[in-house]
Structures are given as C-alpha cells and as structure tokens.
Design an enzyme around this catalytic site. Structure first.
Site, PDB file in Angstrom:
ATOM      1  N   GLU A 127       0.826  -1.208   0.000  1.00  0.00           N
ATOM      2  CA  GLU A 127       0.000   0.000   0.000  1.00  0.00           C
ATOM      3  C   GLU A 127       0.864   1.264   0.000  1.00  0.00           C
ATOM      4  O   GLU A 127       0.512   2.266  -0.639  1.00  0.00           O
ATOM      5  CB  GLU A 127      -0.954  -0.034   1.198  1.00  0.00           C
ATOM      6  N   GLU A 134      -3.495  -9.829   3.196  1.00  0.00           N
ATOM      7  CA  GLU A 134      -4.365  -9.638   4.360  1.00  0.00           C
ATOM      8  C   GLU A 134      -5.445 -10.707   4.505  1.00  0.00           C
ATOM      9  O   GLU A 134      -5.873 -11.025   5.624  1.00  0.00           O
ATOM     10  CB  GLU A 134      -5.022  -8.252   4.307  1.00  0.00           C
TER      11      GLU A 134
END
Length: 679
Positions: free
Chosen positions: A105, A125
C-alpha cells in the site's frame, strides 16, 4: 529512542530509508518517520524528488503484528499513504525482498515503483481474515484493472516483478546490486513531469465494462475460497473501485475492513498466525541449543509414504539413500518419485533441470550398510511394533553414533521402539501425513529420553523441508489421530442409531472440512487392514468389503461413484447398515444435524483437553496447528481448541452431558471457572 527512519539528500533527491529489522514492519515509529520525511521534502525547495527504500532483507513486509488488538497510534497507515500520494514532488518506491500488505500500500501510494528481479509484491491480508485497510483495494484496481487486482486482493498470493511489470504495478525492473543508485537516477528523470497518482487511475473501468469479471473469478476460485469471508469482501471492495469515487470507495473498504476485523473469522485466523509461530518454541529447549548437521538422510521403505518423505528432502537439496527389501519395490518407488517430479515440471512448477537435480541426490539400495553414514534415518515400514523394533535394532547396529533414528509411526509408542536401540536419546517420531510430499504437517513425537539437540534439530529440519511442525508427547495416536478416534467412534455409532452416513459427511463439509469420515474411508480404501475373508463379517466395513465395496478405486464403497468420481448414496449400503443395527438391537431414529455436529466435534475437544491435562501438547494452540494442517479443520474457525473457546466451554460441556458422553475433569474445571483454552 532512535528513529528507525533516516533521511539523506543525494543531490536534489531525498532518500528516506527504513531500518527496522527483521522485516521493516510498519509500526508507529516507521509511519511517523516516513511522514516526517515526506513533509521535509515538501518544505525544502532544494529537494525535487523522493525515494523510499529499506535497509536489510526486504522492503516493508507488512503491519507491525505487535500492534494487533491495541488502540491505533497516529499517524495511521492510510494517513501516511495519502500524504505520500499528495506530494507535488515525485516519490519513488525502491523495492527489494517483499512489499506485502501495508508495504504494498505504501508502494501504491508512491507515484512510481521500481524493483529488483527477485522481489515479490502482494496484499496477503486475506490470510489473516482481513482485506487491505489503507486504500489498497481502491488504488490497485485503478492502477492495474479489476481483473488483475482480483487475485492479488482475494487470494493473498504475492506476484513476482515480471508479472507486476506486465500488469503495470511496477514501472521498471532494475539491477539487483544497484537499487538505491538506480532509484535516485530514475527519480531525477521524473522531476517536472505530471505525477501519476494511483487514486486517479482509470484501469478499473474494465470491471465496469465487463462485470462478468467478478462472477467468473468467484466461479474459478470457488473451492479455494469456500467458507472464507475475507476474499468475498475483497472482491466487493475491488468492484466498488469501479462503481464509486475514490473517497467513497475508501469508505467502503473501511466499512468492510472493520466488519472483518471485529468478526470471528479474522480473530480465528490471527490466532492461527501466532499459533504456528508459537509451535516452533519448545519451552524447556533453549533457543541456542546446538544443532546436529543433517546432510544425508536415509529412508526405510520406498512405498507411497517413504517416497513422499524422500521427496521433501530431495526438494530441499538434501542427499537421500532409500532402502527396500526387493529390487522390484525399489525400482517402482524411485520411478514413482521421478514421475511425480516430472508431473510437477509439466505444470510449470519445476524445470527439467530441477527434476534431474533432485533425482540426482537419490540413491537406492537393498543393503542396510549403505545407511551407515547417514545423519538421520527415517523408518516408514508396516505399522507393527515387532517389525519396527527389529528395524531399529538393525539401524542401531549399522548407523553411525550420533545419528538420529526416527519412526514415521502414526500411532505406536516411540519409547518402546527406542528400547530396541542403545541410543534412546537419539530416537523420536517424525509423523508425516499422506501424501507426504504435499501435506504440510509434521508431528514431531518427543520420547521420554529424546535429547534437546535431537528435538531442536528436528524442528529446524521441518522448516527447511517446508513443513509446519508441532511437538507431541508419547501417547496412542499422538495429538491428531488420538482426537480423530472419538470422532470416528461417534460417526460409527450415529449410523447405527439411524443417522444417514451422507448427512454425517455433509455436516462436516458444511462446517468447513474438505470431506467427512465416510468419504475419507472411500478415498483411502475401505479394505485397508481388512482380513480378506468374505465369510467373516462382524462390522459394517467388513460387510462392505465382502460385497466388493472397497471405495473409490472400486467405483463403490459407502457411496456409488460415476466415472467422474461423483458420489451418490447407495441403497445396498443403507440396507447393510440397517441390518447390522437390527442385529445389535439398535433402535433407529431421525437424528438432527445439530446433534450430529455436537457428537462429532465436542468429543474431539474433550480429548484435546485430556491431551493438555496430560501435557502431551505444550499448548492448546499446538493442537490447532495439528488439526488445521494435518486433518483439514477449517482455518477460519481457528482450530478445535480456539473454536471451542468461541462456542463456549460451558456449551461444550453441556452438549457432552446431554448426549451422555464423557467430560474430562480438565474441561469441566475450565468451563466452571469461565476460562478458555487459548486466550
């Protein structure tokens, strides 16, 4: 406290460097340091570009797991990402090692991304029951398109730089030894140019123009994602990236993330994340225990199990000597190993050279003397105590002193096997699961006299050959099979009381297991261990074998199978079961699925409690590791002991008592005190 982030100006480029070993986790100090660096670049007119890089083995490899469950500390990762992207000066991510989760990210928030060839990038994730929470599900599809983003977000599997470059995630692949220098040079070429911001990208329009992308992805990955909440939330978030503004998409991502974070599946999967790491620690074995070098391994038996065990070591580059009693059996076993490797190569997972390298480490023999210089010998012969003791006595007389002798037994007493040797301290169990070259679990059975260095070596070796290891004490069936036994007993009793065997299988399928006990019996072969006398019928299984119903391989077992191995309940089997029930005077009744579920699973929890009470497992989470990796217990429930905590131990006790099933003192006391196994 010294900041893990440092900054250095190289001409007109500010290099922001993280040094936060071991994996440059994005803890609060790291986030603050990055934010300070970006603000420094913004405020200093002499700085015209920024490079974000990391020292050590890897780029930012994700969140700081020590912050899980704690109140958030500013700046948050979304705030840092927004700050990076908002910079009016080009920001370049220089990636090596892995850019995972929050690291990915951060890279997405940068205007450009360059990487060395071996690097990997991903958003894993979902493996913790979550989705990215710092706009990863919104920036990624806008940068690479929904079709390319879906597998990254919903499966959590990282991609290599070649793939990343082909989809537009990486701008340039550069030299492995000159990352920082090349990054600075690259950044200078972008000064004064319009800045590409991932949040403003339009590649996500592919999902708008062709909405079937999402249904097709679900259909293609349905089996893999079955039962998991996070992948479906990830798909929904990626879809939102094409239907909403960036700001609204980020809100949607946050809403989905929060729901997952506060849900049971993420709690279970985070429990497992820590459980697997805890299983590596043996309380009374010091971390600095010297290890025994393992350079050459002997295997007794070249059958399905022995060959599978051998492949683990060959694939890790360890020399193998495999022993059989007859040349025909040896040739057959070695041919199967080669065929397995060649099939792997056909699927693109190995090269032909790697196949030959692995097989080049393999030597077959019919002589025990050829095992003399092995550092470890693993016995994988018939499950009979006298046979195993005979093998171990022979090994003890032949194999060099200081070598480890291991049994692959799934049930027998390791301490008794060790009495056949003069080196009981060097004897332990290494219980591989079939197929041994595929299944991840390795149950390491610690004998009464097993030395610390032997145990520590086995744990380290397990990691080297790609296994997840858990330590068990010596008891019948160890951890896994011991807990399987009461479940199977209840399954057998239930069909005699009137439960449909397919309902029993379906209850476990609905819970999340890959198959139920009767499906498993058909797959393994109902005739395993059968006495081969059709006239001697004392059990349902013997009746099935007498009728030629040996399982899938015969086209019929508990179920009838078509040519594609689709199962259908059998009228013949129904009659066999009802006849047996009548003979035994068992009254048949309709049994609801909830009762079936309780009677299958609650006794397993009770047996797990006894294992803990007897100290056959160090901790409850080790039991969860065994069952998730060796028996298909659904990961999203956290394992049997975590699941029991989630259900409530008082509920488990009440269920056992309702069905007149045993309740251990340990479980009863825990429930009465309002305690948990795992938390």
């Amino acid at each position: 406290m010294t900041s893990p982030i440092s900054t250095e100006c190289q001409d007109n480029v500010l290099v922001i460097t993280s040094d936060n070993p071991p994996v440059n986790a994005l803890g609060q100090a790291v986030r603050q340091g990055i934010a300070d660096g970006i603000q420094k670049a913004r405020d200093d007119d002499s700085i015209e570009a920024v490079v974000i890089r990391c020292d050590g083995q890897t780029f930012f490899a994700g969140a700081d797991i020590t912050e899980f469950g704690k109140p958030p500390k500013a700046p948050s990762l979304p705030e840092v990402c927004d700050l990076i992207e908002a910079s009016e000066k080009p920001v370049v991510a220089a990636i090596h090692g892995t850019a995972l989760g929050g690291g990915c990210e951060i890279a997405l928030a940068c205007h450009y991304r360059i990487a060395v060839p071996p690097a990997k990038i991903g958003l894993p994730e979902v493996k913790l029951g979550l989705i990215p929470g710092a706009a990863g599900t919104q920036r990624l599809p806008r940068l690479v398109g929904a079709e390319a983003a879906l597998p990254i977000v919903a499966t959590g599997i990282p991609i290599d730089t070649k793939k990343a470059e082909s989809i537009g995630l990486i701008d340039k692949i550069i030299g492995e030894t000159s990352l920082e220098k090349d990054a600075v040079t690259f950044a200078k070429t972008k000064i004064g140019q319009p800045l590409p911001r991932a949040s403003q990208g339009s590649a996500n329009e592919d999902g708008v123009k062709n909405p079937d992308i999402f249904d097709k992805f679900r259909a293609n990955n349905g089996r893999k994602l079955r039962g998991f909440d996070a992948p479906n939330a990830g798909i929904e978030a990626v879809k939102a990236a094409g239907e909403m503004s960036f700001a609204d998409g980020v809100k949607k991502e946050r809403e989905l993330f929060t729901k997952l974070m506060t849900g049971t599946q993420s709690a279970a999967m985070r429990h497992y994340f820590f459980a697997e790491r805890a299983a590596n620690k043996i309380d009374d074995v010091p971390a600095d225990t010297p290890l025994i070098p393992i350079n050459k391994v002997g295997i007794i038996g070249a059958g399905t199990m022995g060959g599978g065990i051998a492949m683990n070591f060959l694939s890790a580059g360890i020399e193998i000597v495999i022993l059989e009693m007859k040349q025909e059996a040896l040739d057959r076993g070695m041919a199967v190993m080669r065929k397995n490797y060649e099939n792997t190569a056909k699927r693109g997972r190995m090269t032909a050279e790697q196949v030959e390298a692995a097989m080049g480490l393999l030597t077959g023999t019919l002589e025990y003397d050829d095992l003399a210089d092995c550092d470890l010998v693993i016995e994988a012969v018939y499950e009979n105590m006298e046979v195993k003791k005979e093998v171990f006595a022979k090994l003890d007389s032949v194999v060099k002193l200081g070598a480890i002798l291991a049994s692959n037994t799934s049930y027998l007493n390791i301490d008794e096997i060790a009495t056949a040797t003069e080196r009981p301290g060097y004897v332990l169990g290494l219980h591989f699961f079939s197929p041994a070259n595929v299944m991840k679990l390795l149950e390491i059975v610690r004998g009464e006299k097993t030395r610390h260095d032997v145990l520590a070596t086995a744990m380290k070796l397990a990691k080297k050959i790609g296994k997840v290891a858990a330590v068990s004490g010596v008891c019948p069936g160890f951890i896994g099979n011991r807990m399987l036994s009461p479940r199977q007993q209840q399954a057998n009793q239930l069909i005699m009381e009137g439960a449909n065997y397919w309902d029993i299988d379906d209850v476990l399928l609905e819970f999340g297991f890959p198959m139920g006990p009767f499906q498993m019996g058909d797959l393994a072969g109902i005739d395993i261990g059968w006495h081969r006398d059709p006239s001697k019928v004392t059990t349902v299984r013997e009746a099935l074998c007498a009728a030629g119903r040996f399982g899938q391989k015969a086209g019929k077992g508990f179920y009838d199978y078509d040519e594609r191995r689709n199962r259908t309940p059998s009228d013949e089997v129904k009659k066999i079961i009802s006849d047996f029930a009548e003979k035994e005077g068992k009254k048949q009744r309709d049994i609801p699925k909830e009762e079936i579920k309780q009677r299958l699973l609650y006794p397993m929890v009770n047996e797990g409690a006894k294992i803990l009470e007897e100290k056959m497992a160090q901790r409850a989470s080790d039991i969860d590791v065994v069952w998730i990796n060796g028996y298909g217990w659904p990961l999203y429930t956290g394992g049997p002991m975590f699941w029991a905590d989630s259900v409530g131990l008082d509920t488990v006790v009440a269920g056992l008592e309702k069905h007149n099933l045993p309740v251990s003192d340990y479980l009863s006391k825990k429930a009465a005190a309002g305690e948990k196994f795992t938390r």
